[in-house]
Design a protein around this motif. Structure first.
Motif, mmCIF file in Angstrom:
data_model
loop_
_atom_site.group_PDB
_atom_site.id
_atom_site.type_symbol
_atom_site.label_atom_id
_atom_site.label_comp_id
_atom_site.label_asym_id
_atom_site.label_seq_id
_atom_site.Cartn_x
_atom_site.Cartn_y
_atom_site.Cartn_z
ATOM 1 N N MET A 87 1.072 -0.768 0.148
ATOM 2 C CA MET A 87 -0.103 0.040 -0.046
ATOM 3 C C MET A 87 0.615 1.995 -0.064
ATOM 4 O O MET A 87 1.854 1.188 0.572
ATOM 5 C CB MET A 87 -0.810 0.319 1.015
ATOM 6 C CG MET A 87 -0.415 -0.213 2.120
ATOM 7 S SD MET A 87 -1.174 0.170 3.672
ATOM 8 C CE MET A 87 -1.293 2.014 3.820
ATOM 9 N N LEU B 34 1.988 -10.069 5.645
ATOM 10 C CA LEU B 34 2.649 -9.890 6.230
ATOM 11 C C LEU B 34 3.387 -7.992 5.786
ATOM 12 O O LEU B 34 2.885 -7.682 4.458
ATOM 13 C CB LEU B 34 3.998 -10.318 5.123
ATOM 14 C CG LEU B 34 4.932 -10.975 6.025
ATOM 15 C CD1 LEU B 34 5.210 -11.254 7.100
ATOM 16 C CD2 LEU B 34 5.862 -11.104 5.064
ATOM 17 N N PRO C 139 5.826 -4.738 5.109
ATOM 18 C CA PRO C 139 7.150 -4.514 4.864
ATOM 19 C C PRO C 139 8.140 -4.575 5.935
ATOM 20 O O PRO C 139 7.402 -4.459 6.745
ATOM 21 C CB PRO C 139 7.605 -3.858 3.669
ATOM 22 C CG PRO C 139 5.962 -2.804 4.657
ATOM 23 C CD PRO C 139 5.393 -4.269 4.384
ATOM 24 N N ALA D 125 12.575 -1.614 4.879
ATOM 25 C CA ALA D 125 12.436 -1.588 3.701
ATOM 26 C C ALA D 125 11.161 0.083 2.925
ATOM 27 O O ALA D 125 10.954 0.041 2.735
ATOM 28 C CB ALA D 125 11.260 -2.403 3.277
ATOM 29 N N GLN E 85 10.812 2.978 1.598
ATOM 30 C CA GLN E 85 9.846 3.308 0.575
ATOM 31 C C GLN E 85 9.347 4.941 0.851
ATOM 32 O O GLN E 85 9.120 5.752 0.035
ATOM 33 C CB GLN E 85 8.640 2.499 0.348
ATOM 34 C CG GLN E 85 7.797 2.827 -0.469
ATOM 35 C CD GLN E 85 6.373 1.782 -0.030
ATOM 36 O OE1 GLN E 85 6.228 0.771 0.873
ATOM 37 N NE2 GLN E 85 5.313 1.858 -0.638
ATOM 38 N N VAL E 86 8.763 5.214 2.251
ATOM 39 C CA VAL E 86 8.430 6.421 2.246
ATOM 40 C C VAL E 86 9.659 7.450 2.634
ATOM 41 O O VAL E 86 8.676 8.880 3.187
ATOM 42 C CB VAL E 86 7.823 6.656 3.520
ATOM 43 C CG1 VAL E 86 6.268 5.653 3.325
ATOM 44 C CG2 VAL E 86 8.131 5.924 4.715
#
Lengths: 146, 323, 820
Positions: A1, A35, A37, A41, A45-46
């Motif tokens: 997401m 699951l 992340p 990770a 990502q953010v």
């Protein structure tokens, strides 16, 4: 997401993460048993500090939404859906409350506010809600206006 | 979703016993002929955190970094980096750290591969593969000469050179000034990566948005003194912007009582804007009760506003984290 | 992917390379531009030397080859330190290098070792070239310490030179480590590099006796070694200090004074105001380089004072011996003024500041040049005024006598400045341009001076060559400001170089070609004609006319009797004509050719005139018989002379004929016309046609023998016109002048034979023989030619051929001739 973080808002970043995860669970975007992340990770990502992400995960764990699966990482608990939904309702309740308070303090009368609310509801009842799983009874949407 | 080993997911809890601080400074003072760059700076930076030093241009950030890396002797005071005193053993310090400055001066005539090979010969064998992987990730062609690279690519090369020997401390001195957002994102990801693996990052910057995302602890340096120092989350939670509307522009309002501290105050017509630290909700009611006050609004201050507030007064006393 | 392959290759090949190898590789690569520059320049100079040596016989400027080869290790030693250290410091790459885990000691020593290795290589190469091509003379170059006495200066003592270059290398590193500003470090290097020399001359100044050059060599070597020993450790220490932590300045800080308090108010806080657009650029140029401009002005001043001092003394001994070296500071300062135009604030990065604000390239160009040109104009003015006050005589001082005029100085300064500023725009690195500019300026100045002196290059050509580099940089200004000048600047640069090299050559060629050469068909004709006339069996008889042996017994006695002296003199002057021509008569069977030198004929002429005057006065038989003797002898001499194939012979024959005709016309009475002498004389006189044939033969054969032999070599025959040609071109112009001489003479012979009034050949001959005079007043013009020949001809020398051809005496009809 995907997350959208507002760095400048009043709400702490980790709390924004927590809330968005909970909302996603409540909406069904994230299923129980899925699951999440890893901290590394997700922080990549953010583009956030891993400590912040870790703090969010800790908070989610403390709230009983996720748990550690040995050897794999964090998974969503089955009971999380209920918790998240309740939480979402609480948050929405607060939001509605704050909007109504703002209208009240701006000087609108009770009647005006109610008219606006009923108008909006009337429009929305005809549309299909975007949620995947609904927890409401069909009868909740009907009924005479007060 | 990547398949990282879950063991690295568990970061140390905040109240676990921490190891020795990576950087300590003790009453560091630096006087130059035309200005006083540092006036008694005392800091401690814990390992595994991202520390951001904010300050206006010319506040003394670069001077402090030069002292920490052993390029400048301070007028007084001492400091320790990775357990080594930079005044006594600057080589020892530099061996353990990676340093990227703004506009790094690399050898223009070398190619990317050549400068990697040159630097690699002074470190151990793992340098070159790391460097090459990094260059590959940044999609820079190794046979290009450095003088033909763009500013962003040059910064990436400098970062790769600094990180290839896996230093325990990475010092960045405004590395992304003047670079495009994509390159800034790359740097951000590197910093996050280092923090995620337990290394320390010392960032000197005034890109407030980046600092807000990535910093654990911040310090604001203003006119050579530390005005604010502490964990970012707590600092942000503890400082609020309070807007008070009064009936009469000339009416004066008493300051909020202790333990609240007013950082700055500004007046515009019938509104007063205050930045207050340790503001509690009870004080809102108290303020509303005051004569002449029509409305009180409050919200959490953004880091940018905190920065501006801290750096506008000259004689505000130094504040430290109340931990 | 190709990137993958490259990376794996790099990994496998570079992994084992040691850090020392990498470090040495990096340092060597940084030295490469300097070596390349020196190689190109040395090649250039060798090529120019070779061309000049081959092309010119009488060149005056050629560097001894071994100086050329020896200068380059010296220049390398000067540039290595600033290039390896100073350049890195100014580009801040040394800071990045210090961040790596390399100790300061290692950095300093590696750089120094690379410099020394480079110097050793340059020396090896130079010595190799010198021995391979055997440059320089054996007896002035030395392989042992100490010079031979008697050779002053002795620049070719190799051990001294080598150790001195090592010292310069170390000094270069020292100033580069010590002084951050590259320009100041170069300035500081000059006195430091000359320190052993200065020390040596100080010693010789304060020693009470003059020292031989061998001793001075030893002292020099001693000071150089001492210098090496001193400079090495302080250089090392400066390096460590630079690479280490900067010291905290120990200044008592102002106690808590606000930045806006009056205590901190200085003039710098007030922004300056300007009236025009160029003023701020100029103000900025001055203020940003105040120190550098001050130093350059100081250098000019020091040179000037040295010149003033040198003009006042006569002999150079001791410390005065250093002053000529100080004179070199002036051209160096001019050169560096030129370099400073496009460096520092003229550097393209900073000039872009102006470009971004829309300042036009022209204005920027003027602003960059304004200050240096102003400085140069002021110094030239001072020089000119001083030059007016000193006495340019060698008795006062050799130096003062040799001082160039203001115009010469101006031209030289313009050349040096123009070339330096062009090099500055062309070469980006400071140290490389500092080394290249003086060399190129020197070469250019030498070449243009040579062109002016030896090739007759006109002054406007010199001015053109001087301004060409300025125009080139102006043209490139826009692109330079946008740093997009790289490919085009080479083209423009090549154009400038081509102009400076080819323009003088072009002028010289045009000058040479302005004299027309002989048509090849005509040349072939004349050659074959000459072959026909060549008579190996002709008998040449020298006619003794002067009788020098007699004259040697004659001595001037101031106390003697004047009348007796006069009589003695007359007695010696007399000669017997028959005796003189006796050899001619005795060999009457064969065709004899008489040889009389031009300076010898005057005696014959004088004696015959005396006989005529005697006859006019006395009018008696002995006088007549004497005159008859002369007539007869002349009649014998004249045909013999006419057969001569020498041009001088024909000229003398002309003069004799003129004399004879005049005698026959004026002094022979009609009643004596039948006498054998008179008849013989009348017979001997020829016709215009015969004279023309004789002359033509003489011209052709003389041309073939004296001007040109069978192998197309041109022999020496003196023409006055050659004095007025540029000395370097004489060799080429001489044959062409000879050709035009011959063609003019052939034309003249034809004109005389046909009695035409054609003026062309006379004008050409006038040019060739009497350049400088106005044609109307010369001997070839109508005014003089209308006078009788006997009055205007020269009898004691021949100062130009053909002055007697075609004049009235040739067409005289002698009434005595009518007899068959």
């Amino acid at each position: 997401m995907f997350f959208s973080i507002d760095v400048q808002s009043d709400v702490a970043i980790y709390l924004q993460l927590v809330r968005q995860v909970k909302f996603a669970i409540a909406a069904g975007t994230i299923r129980p048993g899925q699951l999440l992340p890893s901290v590394r990770a997700l922080s990549n990502q953010v583009a956030l500090n891993p400590n912040t992400v870790a703090r969010a995960f800790n908070q989610l764990q403390a709230d009983g939404v996720i748990e550690t699966l040995r050897g794999r990482g964090m998974v969503v608990r089955d009971a999380a859906v209920e918790i998240c939904r309740r939480e979402r309702e609480t948050v929405l309740n607060e939001r509605i409350g704050s909007v109504l308070a703002e209208a009240w303090h701006a000087g609108l009368s009770k009647k005006q506010i109610k008219t606006y609310v009923d108008d909006h509801l009337r429009q929305l009842v005809d549309t299909e809600p975007a949620v995947l799983v609904s927890s409401t009874e069909p009868s909740d949407n009907g009924g005479a206006e007060e | 979703m990547s398949s990282e080993a879950p063991a690295t997911d568990r970061l140390p809890e905040p109240n676990e016993t921490t190891m020795e601080p990576v950087i300590t400074t003790d009453a560091l003072t630096m006087h130059f002929r035309r200005c006083d760059a540092l006036m008694g700076v005392s800091l401690e930076i814990q390992p595994g955190t991202v520390f951001a030093l904010l300050g206006e241009n010319g506040a003394g950030k670069t001077t402090m970094i030069r002292i920490l890396t052993g390029f400048q002797k301070p007028t007084s005071g001492s400091c320790t980096v990775c357990g080594v005193n930079p005044l006594r053993d600057p080589q020892g310090v530099r061996r353990q750290i990676g340093y990227v400055s703004d506009a790094p001066a690399l050898y223009d005539w070398m190619t990317v591969a050549q400068i990697g090979g040159f630097t690699a010969s002074f470190y151990d064998a793992s340098f070159l593969p790391n460097y090459e992987a990094s260059i590959r990730r940044y999609e820079i062609r190794p046979e290009q000469k450095i003088r033909h690279l763009s500013k962003g690519q040059r910064a990436k090369v400098a970062l790769s050179l600094a990180l290839a020997h896996d230093p325990s401390l990475l010092i960045l001195d405004e590395p992304t000034s003047g670079l495009d957002p994509k390159v800034r994102r790359n740097f951000l990801e590197s910093m996050i990566d280092r923090a995620a693996t337990g290394r320390t990052v010392f960032l000197s910057s005034h890109q407030i948005s980046e600092v807000e995302r990535v910093a654990d602890t911040i310090a604001i340096l203003h006119h050579g003194r530390i005005r604010l120092h502490g964990p970012l989350a707590e600092l942000r939670e503890s400082i609020h912007e309070v807007v008070i509307d009064v009936d009469d522009p000339l009416r004066s309002i008493a300051a909020p009582p202790e333990p609240a501290e007013v950082l700055t105050e500004e007046t515009s017509g019938r509104s007063r804007q205050l930045f207050v630290r340790h503001f509690s909700p009870e004080m809102i009611h108290a303020l509303r009760e005051m004569p002449g006050v029509t409305e009180v609004r409050t919200r959490v201050a953004t880091l940018e506003e905190i920065f501006v507030a801290c750096t506008s007064h000259r004689t505000a006393p130094a504040m430290t984290a109340s931990i | 992917m190709s990137t993958e392959a490259t990376l794996t290759a790099l990994t496998t090949t570079r992994h084992e390379a040691s850090s020392t190898a990498w470090f040495w590789w990096k340092e060597t690569r940084q030295l490469a531009p300097l070596v390349a520059l020196l190689a190109i320049v040395s090649l250039l100079i060798i090529v120019i030397n070779a061309i000049l040596g081959v092309a010119m016989d009488s060149f005056r400027m050629q560097l001894p080859h071994e100086v050329t080869m020896l200068v380059f290790p010296g220049l390398f030693a000067t540039g290595a330190g600033p290039l390896l250290v100073g350049q890195e410091r100014s580009q801040r790459t040394i800071d990045w290098l210090a961040l790596l885990p390399i100790s300061s000691k290692r950095i300093a020593t590696t750089k120094l070792l690379v410099g020394m290795a480079g110097l050793a290589t340059m020396w090896a190469f130079a010595l190799l070239v010198i021995t391979a091509f055997e440059l320089g003379q054996r007896d002035t170059s030395h392989w042992t310490i100490g010079g031979q006495t008697g050779y002053s200066g002795n620049p070719f003592s190799y051990p001294v030179w080598i150790s001195h270059s090592l010292f310069v290398l170390l000094a270069g590193f020292y100033v580069a480590w010590r002084i951050k500003n590259q320009f100041y470090s170069l300035i500081a290097l000059i006195p430091l590099a000359f320190a052993p020399l200065i020390a040596t001359s100080l010693v010789s100044e304060f020693a009470n006796r003059p020292m031989a050059t061998g001793q001075l060599d030893w002292i020099n070597l001693g000071f150089t070694l001492l210098g090496i020993v001193i400079v090495t450790p302080i250089s090392y220490r400066a390096a460590i200090r630079t690479l280490g932590a900067a010291e905290a300045p120990s200044v008592k800080p102002l106690v808590d004074v606000s930045p806006h308090s009056p205590a901190r108010e200085t003039n710098d806080a007030i922004p300056p105001t300007f009236a025009t657009h160029t003023a701020p650029i100029i103000w900025q140029s001055i203020h940003s380089a105040k120190g550098m401009l001050a130093i350059l002005i100081g250098m000019l001043l020091i040179s000037f004072l040295a010149a003033v001092q040198l003009a006042a003394v006569d002999r150079y001994r001791g410390i005065i011996g250093l002053l000529p070296w100080l004179l070199l500071l002036a051209p160096l300062a001019v050169c560096w003024l030129g370099i400073s135009v496009f460096k520092h604030d003229g550097a393209s990065e900073r000039v872009r500041f102006l470009a971004d604000r829309g300042v036009s390239p022209g204005k920027t160009y003027c602003a960059l040049h304004a200050v240096p040109i102003a400085i140069l104009c002021c110094s030239l003015l001072v020089y000119g005024l001083w030059n007016l006050t000193i006495v340019h005589r060698e008795a006062v001082s050799n130096f003062a006598a040799g001082l160039p005029s203001l115009v010469t100085m101006l031209m030289i300064v313009v050349w040096i400045y123009a070339i330096s500023q062009w090099v500055s725009q062309f070469v980006r690195t400071l140290i490389l341009s500092v080394i290249l500019a003086p060399i190129l300026s020197l070469v250019t100045v030498g070449w243009l001076v040579f062109a002016y002196l030896s090739l007759g290059f006109p002054i406007y050509g010199l001015i053109l060559c001087g301004l060409a580099p300025m125009v080139a940089t102006y043209v490139m200004m826009r692109r330079y400001m946008d740093t997009g000048d790289r490919p085009l600047t080479f083209v423009v640069g090549g154009g400038v170089v081509g102009l400076i090299v080819l323009l003088p050559i072009g002028f010289a060629a045009a000058h040479v070609l302005s004299v027309p050469a002989m048509d090849p068909t005509l040349r072939a004709e004349l050659l074959s004609e000459a072959q026909r006339h060549a008579e190996p069996n002709a008998r040449l008889v020298a006619v003794p006319v002067t009788g020098f042996a007699d004259d040697s017994a004659f001595r001037h006695d101031p106390l003697g009797d004047k009348m007796k002296e006069l009589q003695n003199y007359l007695h010696h002057y007399k000669m017997d004509p028959q005796q003189s021509v006796a050899p001619l008569k005795s060999n009457a069977s064969t065709e004899v050719v008489a040889l009389v030198g031009p300076w010898e004929y005057t005696r014959w002429h004088g004696n015959m005139m005396r006989a005529r005057i005697q006859w006019r006065q006395q009018q008696d038989d002995p006088a007549w018989s004497e005159l008859a003797q002369w007539l007869d002898a002349s009649a014998t001499l004249l045909p013999a002379l006419r057969r001569s194939t020498l041009l001088s012979g024909q000229e003398i024959a002309d003069r004799l004929e003129v004399l004879l005709i005049d005698t026959l016309q004026n002094d022979v009475p009609a009643e004596r016309a039948d006498e054998p002498a008179v008849q013989a004389a009348t017979q001997a006189i020829g016709t215009p046609a015969s004279r023309a044939a004789a002359r033509r033969r003489a011209v052709v054969v003389t041309w073939q023998h004296k001007f040109q032999d069978d192998r197309e070599r041109y022999l020496n025959h003196y023409l006055t016109v050659l004095e007025h040609q540029p000395p370097g071109l004489v060799g080429w112009m001489q044959p062409r002048f000879h050709d035009s001489l011959v063609t003019a003479m052939l034309e003249g012979i034809d004109a005389a034979a046909n009695r035409s009034d054609d003026i062309g050949w006379r004008w050409k001959l006038h040019q060739l023989h009497q350049t400088g005079d106005v044609f109307q007043t010369s001997r070839y013009a109508d005014d003089l030619r209308s006078l009788p020949a006997i009055e205007t001809m020269t009898v004691d020398r021949i100062n130009g051929y053909g002055q007697l051809w075609g004049r009235d005496w040739e067409y005289v009809e002698l009434n005595t001739r009518t007899q068959p």
